[in-house]
Design a protein around this motif. Structure first.
Motif, mmCIF file in Angstrom:
data_model
loop_
_atom_site.group_PDB
_atom_site.id
_atom_site.type_symbol
_atom_site.label_atom_id
_atom_site.label_comp_id
_atom_site.label_asym_id
_atom_site.label_seq_id
_atom_site.Cartn_x
_atom_site.Cartn_y
_atom_site.Cartn_z
ATOM 1 N N ASP A 29 -38.436 4.611 -6.850
ATOM 2 C CA ASP A 29 -39.739 5.245 -7.023
ATOM 3 C C ASP A 29 -39.859 6.617 -6.368
ATOM 4 N N GLY A 30 -38.853 7.008 -5.615
ATOM 5 C CA GLY A 30 -38.867 8.342 -5.016
ATOM 6 C C GLY A 30 -39.624 8.407 -3.707
ATOM 7 N N ALA A 31 -40.100 7.277 -3.216
ATOM 8 C CA ALA A 31 -40.819 7.279 -1.932
ATOM 9 C C ALA A 31 -39.815 7.285 -0.787
ATOM 10 N N GLU A 32 -40.250 7.868 0.336
ATOM 11 C CA GLU A 32 -39.406 7.847 1.543
ATOM 12 C C GLU A 32 -40.017 6.861 2.533
ATOM 13 N N PHE A 33 -39.201 5.966 3.077
ATOM 14 C CA PHE A 33 -39.707 4.991 4.042
ATOM 15 C C PHE A 33 -39.003 5.184 5.378
ATOM 16 N N VAL A 34 -39.800 5.270 6.439
ATOM 17 C CA VAL A 34 -39.269 5.564 7.767
ATOM 18 C C VAL A 34 -39.691 4.456 8.730
ATOM 19 N N CYS A 35 -38.753 3.965 9.503
ATOM 20 C CA CYS A 35 -39.073 2.944 10.510
ATOM 21 C C CYS A 35 -39.354 3.642 11.836
ATOM 22 N N SER A 36 -40.629 3.637 12.231
ATOM 23 C CA SER A 36 -41.012 4.293 13.490
ATOM 24 C C SER A 36 -42.418 3.871 13.876
ATOM 25 N N ASP A 37 -42.700 3.957 15.151
ATOM 26 C CA ASP A 37 -44.084 3.914 15.607
ATOM 27 C C ASP A 37 -44.762 5.189 15.091
ATOM 28 N N VAL A 38 -46.004 5.077 14.649
ATOM 29 C CA VAL A 38 -46.617 6.245 13.992
ATOM 30 C C VAL A 38 -46.818 7.425 14.950
ATOM 31 N N LEU A 39 -47.163 7.141 16.206
ATOM 32 C CA LEU A 39 -47.381 8.255 17.139
ATOM 33 C C LEU A 39 -46.066 8.970 17.431
ATOM 34 N N THR A 40 -45.003 8.208 17.572
ATOM 35 C CA THR A 40 -43.680 8.798 17.808
ATOM 36 C C THR A 40 -43.276 9.647 16.608
ATOM 37 N N TYR A 41 -43.539 9.116 15.411
ATOM 38 C CA TYR A 41 -43.175 9.856 14.195
ATOM 39 C C TYR A 41 -43.926 11.188 14.134
ATOM 40 N N LEU A 42 -45.232 11.152 14.362
ATOM 41 C CA LEU A 42 -46.032 12.391 14.277
ATOM 42 C C LEU A 42 -45.598 13.380 15.356
ATOM 43 N N ALA A 43 -45.270 12.868 16.542
ATOM 44 C CA ALA A 43 -44.870 13.765 17.639
ATOM 45 C C ALA A 43 -43.540 14.461 17.321
ATOM 46 N N GLY A 44 -42.759 13.873 16.420
ATOM 47 C CA GLY A 44 -41.423 14.400 16.160
ATOM 48 C C GLY A 44 -41.323 15.273 14.925
ATOM 49 N N THR A 45 -42.460 15.606 14.309
ATOM 50 C CA THR A 45 -42.383 16.432 13.101
ATOM 51 C C THR A 45 -43.477 17.509 13.113
ATOM 52 N N THR A 46 -43.148 18.658 12.484
ATOM 53 C CA THR A 46 -44.151 19.719 12.327
ATOM 54 C C THR A 46 -44.691 19.727 10.902
ATOM 55 N N GLN A 47 -44.228 18.794 10.081
ATOM 56 C CA GLN A 47 -44.676 18.757 8.684
ATOM 57 C C GLN A 47 -46.170 18.458 8.603
ATOM 58 N N LYS A 48 -46.832 18.983 7.551
ATOM 59 C CA LYS A 48 -48.243 18.673 7.310
ATOM 60 C C LYS A 48 -48.364 18.016 5.946
ATOM 61 N N TRP A 49 -49.401 17.194 5.782
ATOM 62 C CA TRP A 49 -49.591 16.456 4.529
ATOM 63 C C TRP A 49 -50.981 16.706 3.947
ATOM 64 N N ASP A 50 -51.061 16.661 2.612
ATOM 65 C CA ASP A 50 -52.360 16.807 1.928
ATOM 66 C C ASP A 50 -53.216 15.562 2.118
ATOM 67 N N ALA A 51 -52.573 14.432 2.262
ATOM 68 C CA ALA A 51 -53.318 13.186 2.482
ATOM 69 C C ALA A 51 -52.562 12.340 3.498
ATOM 70 N N ILE A 52 -53.284 11.924 4.530
ATOM 71 C CA ILE A 52 -52.741 10.952 5.480
ATOM 72 C C ILE A 52 -53.639 9.731 5.381
ATOM 73 N N PHE A 53 -53.034 8.558 5.202
ATOM 74 C CA PHE A 53 -53.884 7.385 5.024
ATOM 75 C C PHE A 53 -53.289 6.149 5.692
ATOM 76 N N SER A 54 -54.176 5.170 5.865
ATOM 77 C CA SER A 54 -53.786 3.935 6.533
ATOM 78 C C SER A 54 -54.655 2.825 5.963
ATOM 79 N N ASN A 55 -53.995 1.891 5.289
ATOM 80 C CA ASN A 55 -54.678 0.885 4.499
ATOM 81 C C ASN A 55 -54.610 -0.438 5.273
ATOM 82 N N TRP A 56 -55.619 -0.722 6.089
ATOM 83 C CA TRP A 56 -55.559 -1.859 7.017
ATOM 84 C C TRP A 56 -54.288 -1.730 7.859
ATOM 85 N N GLY A 57 -53.906 -0.506 8.156
ATOM 86 C CA GLY A 57 -52.576 -0.221 8.695
ATOM 87 C C GLY A 57 -52.595 0.147 10.166
#
Ligand SMILES: C[S@@+](CC[C@H](N)C(=O)[O-])C[C@H]1O[C@@H](n2cnc3c(N)ncnc32)[C@H](O)[C@@H]1O
Length: 219
Positions: free
Chosen positions: A93-121
């Motif tokens: 499907d072309g999706a990228e899946f990353v195994c990480s704690d979300v705060l650690t992931y955000l702290a480690g990237t400068t990328q920005k997104w048009d939509a950030i979401f969390s579905n009961w997540g």
């Protein structure tokens, strides 16, 4: 009470990952924010993103759905079992899946997104004081944050504790954060999300539990 090792929480989330719905069931359900099938709004709450980041993507179904619509979609989850499921469920499907704690992931990237979401997540299970600013800082100029979770029990706000192993197993505290729509509006505005819509969407049956849905822009 004994202290909680991160490993205990990982075990909790790996256990949660054990029985995903089938890929066929997921495709039939499509994109949704509530605990009820085909109920409430779908991906339109995200606008028309070119890029998306799901925090606590679980089975990866929503992220894979967006990837099939040509969104450059990333799903992050702390559970290696979930991420393995995601990769097996949605290999094409072309999706990228990353195994990480979300705060650690955000702290480690400068990328920005048009939509950030969390579905009961993950945002439901993470102290908002820790995620509000990192999430805001990883949105593009018109980027939107959307999350859904259970509404608060009336009168019970802030951190909520539960015992992940029940009352007889090894002590495993799990925390979630609960606020009313009005409280979320205040909390989000305080960190610069100037446009915020938060509400409890009613369940299909009026006496059943609704869904808290929040949409916010830092613009
Ligand atoms: C209640 S589940 C819902 C996930 C997804 N919406 C689904 O339906 O499969 C919450 C997910 O958040 C993940 N999670 C919890 N805390 C996390 C954290 N700090 N970082 C990354 N993922 C986390 C869990 O592993 C779990 O997959």
């Amino acid at each position: 009470m004994s202290s909680v090792l991160p490993m205990d929480l990982l075990t909790y989330w790996n256990r949660y990952a054990e029985a995903p719905i089938t890929v066929e069931e997921s495709r039939e359900r499509g994109f949704g924010w509530t605990q009820y099938d085909r109920h409430g709004p779908a991906e339109e709450l995200l606008g028309q993103p070119e890029t998306s980041l799901e925090l606590g993507c679980g089975t990866g179904d929503m992220t894979a759905y967006l990837a099939r619509k040509n969104v450059r979609a990333v799903g992050v989850d702390i559970s290696p079992v979930q991420i393995e499921h995601c990769r097996q469920r949605w290999p094409q499907d072309g999706a990228e899946f990353v195994c990480s704690d979300v705060l650690t992931y955000l702290a480690g990237t400068t990328q920005k997104w048009d939509a950030i979401f969390s579905n009961w997540g993950a945002l439901w299970f993470t102290d908002p004081r820790a995620w509000l600013e990192p999430v805001r800082d990883h949105l593009t100029d018109n980027g939107v944050l959307v999350f859904s979770c259970a509404p608060p029990v009336e009168g019970c706000y802030g951190a909520q504790g539960m015992y992940g192993n029940g009352f007889r197993g090894r002590v495993l505290p799990v925390q979630r954060w609960a606020y009313s729509p009005e409280m979320w509006e205040g909390v989000l505005r305080n960190v610069g999300f100037l446009e915020v819509y938060a509400k409890v969407l009613e369940a299909p049956e009026p006496d059943n539990l609704g869904t808290l849905i929040v949409q916010a822009w830092a613009r």
